[in-house]
Design an enzyme around this catalytic site. Structure first.
Site, short mmCIF file in Angstrom:
data_model
loop_
_atom_site.label_atom_id
_atom_site.label_comp_id
_atom_site.label_asym_id
_atom_site.label_seq_id
_atom_site.Cartn_x
_atom_site.Cartn_y
_atom_site.Cartn_z
N CYS A 1 -29.75 43.44 -0.18
CA CYS A 1 -30.88 44.20 -0.73
C CYS A 1 -32.21 43.44 -0.65
O CYS A 1 -33.25 44.00 -1.02
CB CYS A 1 -30.60 44.65 -2.16
SG CYS A 1 -30.56 43.31 -3.35
N CYS B 1 -25.76 39.90 -3.89
CA CYS B 1 -26.04 39.86 -5.34
C CYS B 1 -25.01 40.69 -6.11
O CYS B 1 -24.34 41.56 -5.54
CB CYS B 1 -27.46 40.35 -5.61
SG CYS B 1 -27.65 42.14 -5.54
N CYS C 1 -30.57 38.03 -2.15
CA CYS C 1 -29.42 38.79 -1.69
C CYS C 1 -29.58 39.14 -0.20
O CYS C 1 -30.63 39.62 0.22
CB CYS C 1 -29.29 40.06 -2.52
SG CYS C 1 -28.00 41.17 -1.93
N ASP D 1 -73.02 87.69 2.98
CA ASP D 1 -74.02 86.97 3.75
C ASP D 1 -74.97 86.19 2.86
O ASP D 1 -75.04 86.40 1.65
CB ASP D 1 -74.81 87.94 4.63
CG ASP D 1 -74.01 88.33 5.86
OD1 ASP D 1 -72.90 87.79 6.03
OD2 ASP D 1 -74.48 89.18 6.64
N CYS E 1 -25.31 44.53 -5.76
CA CYS E 1 -24.86 45.05 -4.46
C CYS E 1 -23.34 45.01 -4.39
O CYS E 1 -22.71 45.88 -3.79
CB CYS E 1 -25.48 44.25 -3.32
SG CYS E 1 -27.18 44.75 -2.97
ZN LIG Z 1 -28.37 42.86 -3.53
#
Ligand SMILES: [Zn+2]
Length: 481
Positions: free
Chosen positions: A111, A21, A108, A343, A24
């Site tokens: 990714c 993509c 893609c 106590d 990326c």
């Molecule tokens: Zn990508």
């Protein structure tokens, strides 16, 4: 401004052609400023196509031919075998993922859709709707995201591919030269989250929104690493799979390049579907409330008194206080701490014993001092066995101080003693001679050390400590002669 330059063209072409993509591609070209990533996906796709087509225009010497080629590409009838010019071959590779084959929905290969539809406003809105529906009160937030571990394998494969290509041009590409997926994802989505929810993203926020992605289709991507480097993948508690992100990263750092190439395709295959969202979770860090309590009952334990699953007393100091706090703070659970103990049959008088409560995952966290005051009144009205004072929101550190104080405080006890015979002056003198040290010891110890005292021959001891606590206690007396 489009961030890629002539120098990036070859890499961009290579990645685009193998189904990567635009965002990326930016990452692998080392684009480390935010703005270009934030453009809409369609815009980026158009830009990158134009950028790559310009390559064609530049390289094809004959303008009329260029026009024909462009037309052919757009119409989807581009046929590499008919392209006589070698210089067009780069674009031929690019046409594998050409726009006419519905690039809009091409997932893609690096990714797996994270920098595609999961960066879109539509997805961000979906997450924000979940956040708003969760009912948490927040004024800022920290956003955390978890990607499937196989993304690292795919990233590695794409890196080896690009590195090899760049090597041919005597260029190098270190792993750190690539912008991390998580970074790019942050750059794109943080402003969108902030805008949608109307609060800033702040790493120090106690309110955390986390999104976990998975990609079942490619889960097997990591498996070859397990066979080659079994030492990196040891079963761990609370982990469903040995292929954790950390383990995969470790293996990728160890594996030899040629071994990786033999086992995993570089470039990685194009997947059919994008990631799935495994969960969207909201959580708020703990808040702390402190105060002091007095206990007026001799039939009330500090904490729930349960032996072998059987309840010995119907309530406890802890419950009488925490039940109200839990409801008002809409918290999931709590942890109570006291400064010292007493106590069941011992009262706590004076200024009261300090206590603190950690409220886990509270949905409500903002209170005015008036509201806290009202909360204190509510607790006090609900029972005559205890009373609470100085109720306040405190920091985690303050709890530490309370605990330290518990260690350091010195106690003074006075004892009121009943005997079964009339006390004579000499008895008083005898008592005065006894150096009494009061620590956590039981009646039995008193009896064993001072046989002259019989069980029932003494009553309560009143304690005054540095907190101003006075309490009565008949169990903590230790007599040393
Ligand atoms: Zn990508």
């Amino acid at each position: 401004m489009f961030p890629l330059t002539e120098e990036n063209k070859h890499v961009a072409q290579l990645l685009f052609g193998t189904g990567t993509c635009p965002r990326c591609i930016f990452r692998f070209c080392g684009v480390d400023f935010h703005a270009p990533y934030k453009h809409s996906y369609e815009e980026l796709l158009n830009d990158i196509q134009k950028f790559l087509k310009d390559e064609l225009i530049l390289e094809v010497p004959n303008p009329p031919l260029k026009k024909i080629r462009l037309q052919e590409l757009e119409d989807g009838i581009d046929n590499p075998s008919q392209n006589g010019e070698n210089k067009i071959s780069v674009i031929e590779d690019g046409s594998i993922a050409s726009p006419n084959s519905n690039l809009n929905v091409n997932v893609c290969n690096v990714c797996l859709g994270i920098l595609q539809e999961f960066c879109e406003k539509e997805f961000i809105k979906k997450v924000c709707q979940k956040v708003e529906a969760s009912g948490f009160e927040f004024t800022n937030l920290v956003f955390s995201v978890s990607f499937p571990p196989q993304l690292s394998v795919r990233e590695h494969a794409a890196w080896l591919l690009v590195k090899q290509e760049m090597g041919k041009q005597s260029l190098s590409l270190g792993r750190n030269d690539i912008v991390q997926l998580k970074e790019a994802y942050k750059w794109i989505t943080y402003p969108l989250f902030s805008e949608e929810l109307g609060v800033p993203i702040d790493g120090k926020s106690l309110f955390e929104v986390s999104v976990v992605f998975a990609h079942p289709e490619t889960v097997g991507d990591c498996h070859f690493l397990g066979k080659i480097l079994p030492d990196c993948f040891k079963p761990a508690q609370n982990k469903q799979s040995v292929f954790t992100r950390m383990a995969v990263m470790k293996a990728l750092n160890k594996i030899k390049e040629e071994d990786f190439r033999k086992q995993f395709p570089c470039p990685p295959n194009s997947p059919k579907a994008v990631c799935t969202v495994l969960e969207i979770e909201c959580a708020h860090g703990a808040v702390f409330v402190a105060g002091r309590y007095n206990k007026y009952s001799r039939n009330l334990s500090q904490t729930p008194w349960i032996i072998d699953g059987e309840r010995k007393l119907e309530s406890s100091v802890e419950e009488l206080i925490s039940d109200h706090l839990l409801t008002v703070f809409k918290a999931e659970s709590f942890n109570f701490s006291f400064s010292g103990r007493e106590d069941v049959d011992v009262r706590t008088l004076g200024n009261g014993r300090p206590f603190a409560i950690e409220l886990v995952n509270p949905h409500r966290v903002h209170f005015t001092s008036q509201e806290i005051k009202e909360l204190q009144q509510k607790i006090n009205k609900s029972s005559n066995k205890i009373q609470v004072r100085d109720l306040q929101l405190v920091s985690r550190e303050a709890i530490g101080h309370m605990k330290e104080g518990e260690e350091e405080k010195t106690k003074t006890y006075s004892a009121l003693i009943w005997t079964n015979k009339v006390i004579q002056k000499k008895d008083i003198e005898f008592l005065n001679d006894i150096k009494v040290h009061l620590f956590r010891h039981r009646v039995a110890q008193l009896k064993s050390i001072t046989p002259s005292f019989h069980a029932g021959s003494f009553g309560y001891i009143t304690e005054l400590d540095q907190w101003g606590i006075s309490r009565t206690d008949k169990g903590n007396l230790w007599v040393k002669i």
